[in-house]
Write an enzyme that holds these catalytic residues in place. Structure first.
Site, PDB file in Angstrom:
ATOM      1  N   GLU A   1      12.949   8.517 -11.842  1.00  0.00           N
ATOM      2  CA  GLU A   1      11.481   8.502 -11.834  1.00  0.00           C
ATOM      3  C   GLU A   1      10.982   9.860 -12.330  1.00  0.00           C
ATOM      4  O   GLU A   1      11.075  10.860 -11.632  1.00  0.00           O
ATOM      5  CB  GLU A   1      11.039   8.262 -10.388  1.00  0.00           C
ATOM      6  CG  GLU A   1       9.714   7.617 -10.259  1.00  0.00           C
ATOM      7  CD  GLU A   1       9.303   7.433  -8.799  1.00  0.00           C
ATOM      8  OE1 GLU A   1       9.820   8.130  -7.904  1.00  0.00           O
ATOM      9  OE2 GLU A   1       8.436   6.589  -8.564  1.00  0.00           O
TER      10      GLU A   1
ATOM     11  N   CYS B   1       3.739   5.048  -8.682  1.00  0.00           N
ATOM     12  CA  CYS B   1       4.964   4.279  -8.433  1.00  0.00           C
ATOM     13  C   CYS B   1       5.110   3.165  -9.462  1.00  0.00           C
ATOM     14  O   CYS B   1       6.212   2.800  -9.839  1.00  0.00           O
ATOM     15  CB  CYS B   1       4.942   3.717  -7.016  1.00  0.00           C
ATOM     16  SG  CYS B   1       3.493   2.718  -6.676  1.00  0.00           S
TER      17      CYS B   1
ATOM     18  N   LYS C   1       0.055  10.510   9.113  1.00  0.00           N
ATOM     19  CA  LYS C   1       0.259  11.821   8.485  1.00  0.00           C
ATOM     20  C   LYS C   1       0.096  11.702   6.976  1.00  0.00           C
ATOM     21  O   LYS C   1       0.918  11.090   6.299  1.00  0.00           O
ATOM     22  CB  LYS C   1       1.662  12.375   8.759  1.00  0.00           C
ATOM     23  CG  LYS C   1       1.762  13.833   8.313  1.00  0.00           C
ATOM     24  CD  LYS C   1       3.193  14.327   8.190  1.00  0.00           C
ATOM     25  CE  LYS C   1       3.765  14.166   6.809  1.00  0.00           C
ATOM     26  NZ  LYS C   1       3.081  14.925   5.770  1.00  0.00           N
TER      27      LYS C   1
ATOM     28  N   GLU D   1       7.570   1.632   1.043  1.00  0.00           N
ATOM     29  CA  GLU D   1       7.078   1.448  -0.333  1.00  0.00           C
ATOM     30  C   GLU D   1       7.527   2.678  -1.104  1.00  0.00           C
ATOM     31  O   GLU D   1       6.985   3.768  -0.909  1.00  0.00           O
ATOM     32  CB  GLU D   1       5.548   1.344  -0.344  1.00  0.00           C
ATOM     33  CG  GLU D   1       4.981   0.184   0.451  1.00  0.00           C
ATOM     34  CD  GLU D   1       5.309  -1.168  -0.147  1.00  0.00           C
ATOM     35  OE1 GLU D   1       5.524  -1.255  -1.368  1.00  0.00           O
ATOM     36  OE2 GLU D   1       5.368  -2.144   0.621  1.00  0.00           O
TER      37      GLU D   1
END
Ligand code: NAD
Length: 508
Positions: A404, A304, A195, A270
């Site tokens: 983040e 990331c 997906k 991850e």
């Protein structure tokens, strides 16, 4: 329609014949199908607002069909029982097809994600390399033999495919990230349900077309399009799934661990990062500034591995910040379809707002915005762009230093001693990557050994190789991808113990 829209539509038409937008369907058991509900969702280019895709919106029925197809394909051995050589041949054919279609894949990657076209092309080239690397690993799968357990015993350790793997990917590197997972799982002999992010469906669908062209048997890879709820969520709870391989935010990663625990699936994650770079007085400040600017503006900071925090010795902080600000003014921000552009659009309006809110809060808490700090207009484009932003005077407690931001926003913190630099670097829930800048090998090695991160760079930032494993510690993830570990993740271990001869009673 402005000139950019016309160029965009022209580009899409050239690629798709008569269609203005890409029509994306699910791939289930080798057949491209509309969703069971008949519902669809659309994607518009973040750079100019033009519609780029219409996609089938998956539901429970679609996930059920996809998992069943993958389960059957795995259990009947149509892929898992092929030799490593046969698997490698197919993966290499896929790599060749990716190379052949690089321009087309890169165009859609740019249209949906807003990333610069030159960068998208490089990512597609890198993805083809991963398919070849995984193909090489397919021929290296082997276990162990034990010949020293006694004269009447011989034992083997076998490596076998995990089974059916759900793969859920984010929007920031759609084609590259699916290529960090899928070829390695296929090399191991697994089957998959994939997906992509609802924001970037198209290039995963194109990959599905290439897999079919390369001759992958039906059902081995299935693609379901749609949202985290219900599609992603069902892919993590379905009893027919053996493993979940996920790349995305830490919050979703935690939800996946909780959901998959009911059936104790293997999980590989991850996740996010708040990656520090410590810059010492003896560092080459010009080199460091160049790499820091790359590390923070690459992919508009939606990465990331974004080098979003620098921790610089106070005595060189002002000089380094000035160099970074000067370079920030020269980075070509703008139209993602312009080959000269290095930084493109922000993925969504909500995300743009989130980025801005961190800068607003830092300013209110006493930090200084050295450059940027607001959305910018790009001539002729209606999309969303955020200016290159450097914020100094940041302290470790501020949200901009801890969370983040996922935008082109750099936080500058300072330190006095090596211990303090390491303490600030490790004072984070995340542990994805870290960097150190110094001409002293001892300083570099001490930082390397004490940094809590899956990857540490010394005097460089964000180099990457198929041969080297990549993964995070702490809340940045579980397990890792690439390198020889890339295939290990998708293999189970089976021990075989063989009694030789009939000379000894077992028990009584
Ligand atoms: P996200 O977590 O919002 O979504 C990722 C994927 O998960 C999407 O396909 C989404 O539809 C799906 N999803 C959402 N809710 C779900 C649920 N409950 N169950 C199952 N699936 C669900 O992340 P994003 O915004 O698409 O991506 C950005 C994040 O990804 C950032 O945090 C970034 O750091 C991280 N990321 C990490 C790496 C890495 O290698 N460590 C690489 C790229 C991106």
């Amino acid at each position: 329609m402005n000139q950019h829209d016309l160029t965009l539509v022209g580009a899409i038409k050239r690629e798709t014949g008569s269609q203005d937008v890409f029509v994306a369907r699910h791939l289930i058991d080798g057949v491209w199908v509309d969703g069971a509900s008949g519902e669809t969702f659309t994607r518009h280019s973040p750079a100019c607002g033009t519609q780029t895709a219409i996609a089938a919106k998956g539901n429970e029925t679609d996930v059920e069909a996809a998992v069943q197809a993958a389960r059957l394909a795995f259990d009947d051995g149509r892929w898992s029982q092929k030799s490593g050589r046969e698997r490698a041949q197919l993966l290499s054919r896929v790599a060749d097809l990716i190379d052949r279609d690089r321009e087309r894949i890169a165009l859609y990657e740019t249209l949906e994600s807003g990333k610069p076209i030159s960068q998208a092309k490089a990512e597609i080239e890198g993805a083809a390399d991963l398919w070849r690397h995984a193909g090489a690993l397919a021929r290296m799968i082997h276990g162990d033999a034990h010949n020293a357990l006694g004269t009447d015993m011989l034992a083997m350790v076998l490596k076998e495919p995990v089974g059916v793997v759900s793969m859920i990917t984010p929007w920031n590197f759609p084609f590259l990230i699916v290529s960090q997972k899928l070829p390695y799982a296929l090399a191991a002999g697994c089957c998959a349900v994939v997906k992509p992010s609802e924001l970037t469906s198209v290039t995963t669908v194109i990959l599905g077309e290439l897999l079919q062209e390369a001759g992958l048997p039906a059902g081995v890879v299935n693609i379901v399009l749609g949202y985290g709820q219900p599609v992603g969520s069902l892919m993590t709870t379905h009893p027919g799934v053996d493993m979940v391989s996920f790349t995305g935010s830490t919050a979703t990663g935690k939800a996946i661990v909780a959901a998959s625990s009911q059936t104790l699936k293997k999980v590989s994650l991850e996740l996010g990062g708040k990656n520090p770079q410590a810059v010492f007085v003896d560092a080459d400040l010009d080199q460091a500034a160049d790499a820091i600017v790359f590390g923070i503006y690459f992919n508009a900071g939606e990465c990331c591995n974004s080098g979003s925090r620098i921790i610089v010795h106070h005595s060189v902080a002002e000089t380094l910040t000035a160099k970074i600000v000067a370079l920030s003014k020269r980075v070509p921000f703008g139209d993602p379809l312009d080959p000269a552009t290095k930084v493109g659009a922000i993925i969504s309006a909500e995300h743009q707002q989130k980025i801005d809110s961190y800068v607003v809060a830092a300013r209110a808490a006493g930090a200084t915005v050295e450059i940027g700090g607001s959305a910018i207009d790009i001539d002729g484009l209606e999309g969303r762009f955020y200016g290159p932003t450097v914020v100094s005077g940041v302290t470790p407690d501020m949200p901009i230093a801890r969370e983040e931001v996922f935008g082109p926003v750099l936080s500058v913190l300072t330190f006095d001693t090596l211990d303090e630099a390491i303490e600030i670097a490790n004072d984070s829930a995340y542990g994805l990557s870290a960097g150190v800048w110094s001409d002293n090998i001892h300083t570099c090695l001490e930082f390397v050994r004490r940094a809590e991160a899956g990857t540490v760079w010394t005097n460089t930032w964000m180099d990457g190789f198929a041969e080297l494993p990549f993964g995070g510690v702490k809340e940045s993830g579980l397990g890792c991808e690439l390198g020889r570990f890339g295939i290990e993740e998708y293999l189970e271990t089976k021990t075989v113990q063989m009694r030789i001869g009939k000379t000894r009673q077992m028990w009584v």
